[in-house]
Design a protein around this motif. Sequence first.
Motif, short mmCIF file in Angstrom:
data_model
loop_
_atom_site.label_atom_id
_atom_site.label_comp_id
_atom_site.label_asym_id
_atom_site.label_seq_id
_atom_site.Cartn_x
_atom_site.Cartn_y
_atom_site.Cartn_z
N LYS A 109 0.63 -1.62 0.10
CA LYS A 109 0.28 -0.26 0.04
C LYS A 109 0.77 0.90 -0.23
CE LYS A 109 -4.32 -1.82 2.20
NZ LYS A 109 -5.04 -1.70 3.91
N GLN A 110 2.15 1.34 0.65
CA GLN A 110 2.89 2.24 1.35
C GLN A 110 3.89 2.59 -0.33
OE1 GLN A 110 5.52 2.53 4.43
NE2 GLN A 110 4.06 0.79 5.14
N ALA A 111 3.50 1.64 -1.37
CA ALA A 111 4.17 2.20 -2.79
C ALA A 111 3.37 2.28 -3.89
CB ALA A 111 4.96 0.93 -3.32
N ASN A 112 2.34 3.12 -3.18
CA ASN A 112 1.32 3.11 -4.12
C ASN A 112 1.43 3.11 -6.03
OD1 ASN A 112 0.71 5.63 -2.38
ND2 ASN A 112 2.71 6.50 -3.14
N LEU A 113 1.41 1.25 -6.12
CA LEU A 113 1.68 0.76 -6.95
C LEU A 113 0.27 1.39 -8.37
CD1 LEU A 113 1.20 -3.06 -5.46
CD2 LEU A 113 3.36 -0.86 -6.04
N PRO A 114 0.91 1.54 -9.54
CA PRO A 114 -0.35 1.76 -10.23
C PRO A 114 -1.47 0.24 -10.56
CG PRO A 114 1.57 0.87 -11.27
CD PRO A 114 2.02 1.17 -10.22
N ASP A 115 -2.61 1.14 -11.11
CA ASP A 115 -3.42 0.48 -11.66
C ASP A 115 -3.23 -0.61 -13.21
OD1 ASP A 115 -4.99 1.56 -9.78
OD2 ASP A 115 -6.36 3.11 -10.99
N GLY A 116 -3.79 -1.74 -13.07
CA GLY A 116 -4.00 -3.02 -13.91
C GLY A 116 -2.38 -3.46 -14.05
N ASP A 117 -2.61 -4.63 -14.47
CA ASP A 117 -1.11 -5.52 -14.47
C ASP A 117 0.16 -5.18 -13.90
OD1 ASP A 117 -3.27 -8.03 -14.81
OD2 ASP A 117 -2.49 -8.74 -16.75
N LEU A 118 1.05 -5.63 -13.03
CA LEU A 118 2.29 -5.03 -12.81
C LEU A 118 3.08 -6.24 -12.85
CD1 LEU A 118 4.25 -2.48 -11.70
CD2 LEU A 118 3.09 -3.71 -9.13
N LEU A 119 4.13 -6.49 -13.55
CA LEU A 119 5.05 -7.09 -12.93
C LEU A 119 6.08 -6.85 -12.06
CD1 LEU A 119 7.23 -9.42 -14.78
CD2 LEU A 119 9.06 -7.24 -15.67
#
Length: 395
Positions: free
Chosen positions: A289-299
Amino acid sequence: MSSHDVVITGIGLVSSLGEGPDAHWQKLTQPGFQPVLDAARFAPYTIHPLPEIDWNLQIAKRGDQRQMETWQRLGTYAAGLALDDAGIKCNDELCTTMDMVVAAGGGERDEAVDAVILAASESRNDRDVLLNEKLTTELRPTLFLAQLSNLLAGNISIVHKVTGSSRTFMGEEGAGVSAVETAAARIRSGQSTHVLVGGAFQTEHSDMLLGYELAGYLHRGPWKPVWQRQGSEGGGVVTGSGGAFLVLEQREHAKNRGRKIYAELGPVVSGRARRRQGELNSEIASLLKQANLPDGDLLTISAASGAHAATATEKAVLDANPALAVRAFSTLTGHMKEAQFPFAVALAAMAVDRGAGYPVFDATVERPFKGVPNSVLATAIGYHQFEGLGLVKAA
C-alpha cells in the motif's frame, strides 16, 4: 516530474548467468533457460557458481586483487561495471564527488585459522590464552577471523577513485534494501547528486553455507525452482554467488551530462515484522500500500529466497493481488543475500528500459505478463528478517 527524481543510469551485474545487463537479459528472456548449478562441491547442498571472470578488466593492479577475498573482488568488479555503464569511471570530477552506499556481510572467514584454533583447543584447557595467541600470530591485519565489512567500500574507493561519502550496511537482504533506500533518500533530499549503491555475495566458501545451515535454511536433495521447495528436505534456500551495483542520480544531474536513463526509482519502503507473532503477512500488505502501485497488471521481480516460512508468506500475499505477475529470479541465479534487492531493482530497470517483461521462470506457478512494463515492482522479503520493496518506473 522533479529535478530531484532518482533515476538509474548505470547497472553492474555478475552472477552464474554471466556479467553485465545484456548477458543477463539474454539469459533471463530465453524461454526454458536452465540455471547453472553445482551440486557436487558442497553436497548435499546445491549452489549457483560464479562464471569465469577476468578480474583484470575492472581491477587492474594484481596487488589490489591479492589483498581482497573473492567477495570483495566480486563487489569491486560489479561496481566497476556500473560505473562504466554510467559513463563515470575514470572521470575524476564525477568520481571524487560521488557518494557510495554498500551492503556487505561479515566477510569470508579464514578457514585455515579456524581449523588451527579448533585443532589446538582439543589438547589445551587455557582456551582464552590460546585464542589470543592465534589471533595475534595467524591473522592478516585486515581480518578479525573474517575480512572487515567496510573494506569493500574501501577497495572500491581505492580501485575506482570513488571518494565522496561512504556508508556500509550489514544485515543480509535488509542491508541491500537499506542501502538502496538510503541512497535514494539522499538524492531526493538534495544531499547527493549521484550515488554508487550495491552489494556482493560469494557463496563458494563453506563458512557462508554454514551460516545458513546452522538454522536449517539450506535446501537439500535435487534442485527445484524457488516456489516449489515448500516442504522439501531441509530448508528452501539455494545460494548463488553474485554482485549488483547501481548508479543512481538526480534526474537533472543525469540530463545535464547527457546520460541514458534506464528508469526512475520510485518509492522504496521497508519494515521489520515480528514474524514469530505472525505479522509478516500484514507487513508485506502494508508495504504494498505504501508503494502507491499503479493500476493494471504489474510485473513483479521477487527476490524470494525459498526459505519455507518467508517465501510461503510472500507468495500468499502476492497471490492475493491478481494484478501482480511475479518472477522469482533466484530460481535462475540463487539467493545472493546482501545483493538480492539491488539485483531485483536492476532487473526491474532493465525490463522498463526495454519495454518488455520476462517470461515465466516457473511455469507451474508464475503467470504470463502481457503488455509493456511501464512500472515494475521489486520485492525483497528476507529469508530470516527484514522486508522491503521498491517501484521502478519509466523515466
